[in-house]
Design an enzyme around this catalytic site. Structure first.
Site, mmCIF file in Angstrom:
data_model
loop_
_atom_site.group_PDB
_atom_site.id
_atom_site.type_symbol
_atom_site.label_atom_id
_atom_site.label_comp_id
_atom_site.label_asym_id
_atom_site.label_seq_id
_atom_site.Cartn_x
_atom_site.Cartn_y
_atom_site.Cartn_z
ATOM 1 C CG HIS A 1 -4.168 8.439 8.096
ATOM 2 N ND1 HIS A 1 -4.461 7.860 6.892
ATOM 3 C CD2 HIS A 1 -2.832 8.274 8.272
ATOM 4 C CE1 HIS A 1 -3.356 7.362 6.356
ATOM 5 N NE2 HIS A 1 -2.351 7.611 7.158
ATOM 6 C CE LYS B 1 -3.728 2.614 0.937
ATOM 7 N NZ LYS B 1 -4.471 2.412 2.185
ATOM 8 C CB VAL B 2 2.681 3.043 -2.265
ATOM 9 C CG1 VAL B 2 3.606 1.882 -1.936
ATOM 10 C CG2 VAL B 2 2.022 2.859 -3.627
ATOM 11 C CB THR C 1 -1.423 11.190 -2.241
ATOM 12 O OG1 THR C 1 -0.914 9.923 -2.636
ATOM 13 C CG2 THR C 1 -2.364 11.707 -3.318
ATOM 14 C CB ALA C 2 -1.190 14.398 2.188
#
Length: 285
Positions: A151, A55-56, A107-108
């Site tokens: 998150h 997961k990336v 990505t943030a």
């Protein structure tokens, strides 16, 4: 078949998605050897080619797609779920600010840079990288002027007395009309097309099994949720596990291409090749 080495985060959305597969309840699925690591760590693992499946951040894809294929399911992409910029005071000025971010390959951070390019003519003066769980305390304590959070921080930032200055997801959706790409599932191309197909179908089945019996995953989710309130864990799952988790579909792929094309145009990531996002399985687009 030897176990598939997989790394994903201990966050509720990942443990919810992979619970059935990790515990051998998905019929015909390869067995998993699971490692837990925050996504800034798994991004580095992918760049070093260390695991079969990871997961990336979508932001890391341009650096790893020669070796890894993007699976069309299992990841995090949606609406109303983008990163937030938090400050102590509402309406704070970021023109001479230090902003804490959860990783320059996240990505943030990519969404933040695209937002800043549109709304901050002078740019951002200083960026520092902190583990995501340290960002809100750093803003609260005045160690940084602002923080980019991800998150479950979306649900808890007010407990720190902080204000939301901007929502990166709102900006992305309003300027593109596309859902927000966050986290991807990738697998080594060297595993071959048949195994890649099986991995994708196993992930898709694991998601659907979690939806069919949400309580089955609760022990696994809470075991790894780092003392998170169960209500927050449920909010987290509800936000980040959606129809795009089961299948990216045309809108999902368009969002990923849109993000990485815009980022490449700003010089933030290398440009993607024409077939970079192709998947050698039944959902190949």
């Amino acid at each position: 078949m030897s176990k598939i080495k997989i790394a994903y985060s201990p966050c509720p959305n990942d443990t919810f998605v992979f619970d059935a597969w990790a515990h051998g309840r998905v019929p015909g699925a390869p067995r998993l050897d699971v490692t837990f690591a925050d996504i800034d760590i798994t991004n580095g693992m992918a760049e070093r080619g260390e695991f079969d499946v990871l997961k990336v951040s979508y932001a890391v894809l341009p650096y790893v797609l020669d070796e890894y294929a993007l699976l069309p399911c299992g990841g995090a992409l949606g609406r109303g779920c983008g990163p937030l910029v938090l400050t102590r005071e509402p309406g704070a000025d970021l023109s001479d600010a230090t902003v804490a971010v959860p990783g320059e390959r996240s990505t943030a951070y990519l969404l933040f840079r695209l937002w800043a390019a549109d709304v901050l003519p002078e740019g951002v003066s200083r960026v520092v990288v902190l583990p995501f769980h340290e960002i809100m305390p750093a803003v609260r304590d005045g160690k940084v002027d602002a923080g980019l959070v991800i998150h479950e921080a979306r649900f808890t930032y007010q407990e720190y007395g902080l204000n939301c200055l901007a929502d990166m997801g709102d900006h992305w959706e309003s300027t593109t009309g596309l859902p927000i790409p966050l986290g991807a599932i990738i697998a080594k191309r060297s595993l071959g097309p048949e195994l890649l197909d099986l991995l994708a179908e196993s992930a898709r089945t694991s998601v659907r099994m979690a939806w069919d019996d949400p309580l089955a995953s609760r022990p696994y989710v809470m075991e790894h949720a780092q003392e998170m309130d169960p209500v927050v864990a449920d909010q987290h799952i509800g936000l980040y596990v959606n129809e795009f988790t089961a299948d990216l579909g045309e809108a999902g792929y368009a969002a990923v291409r849109g993000l990485l094309t815009r980022a490449a145009a700003e010089g933030l990531v290398p440009p993607l090749g024409r077939e970079a996002l192709s998947f050698v399985g039944p959902r190949r687009l």
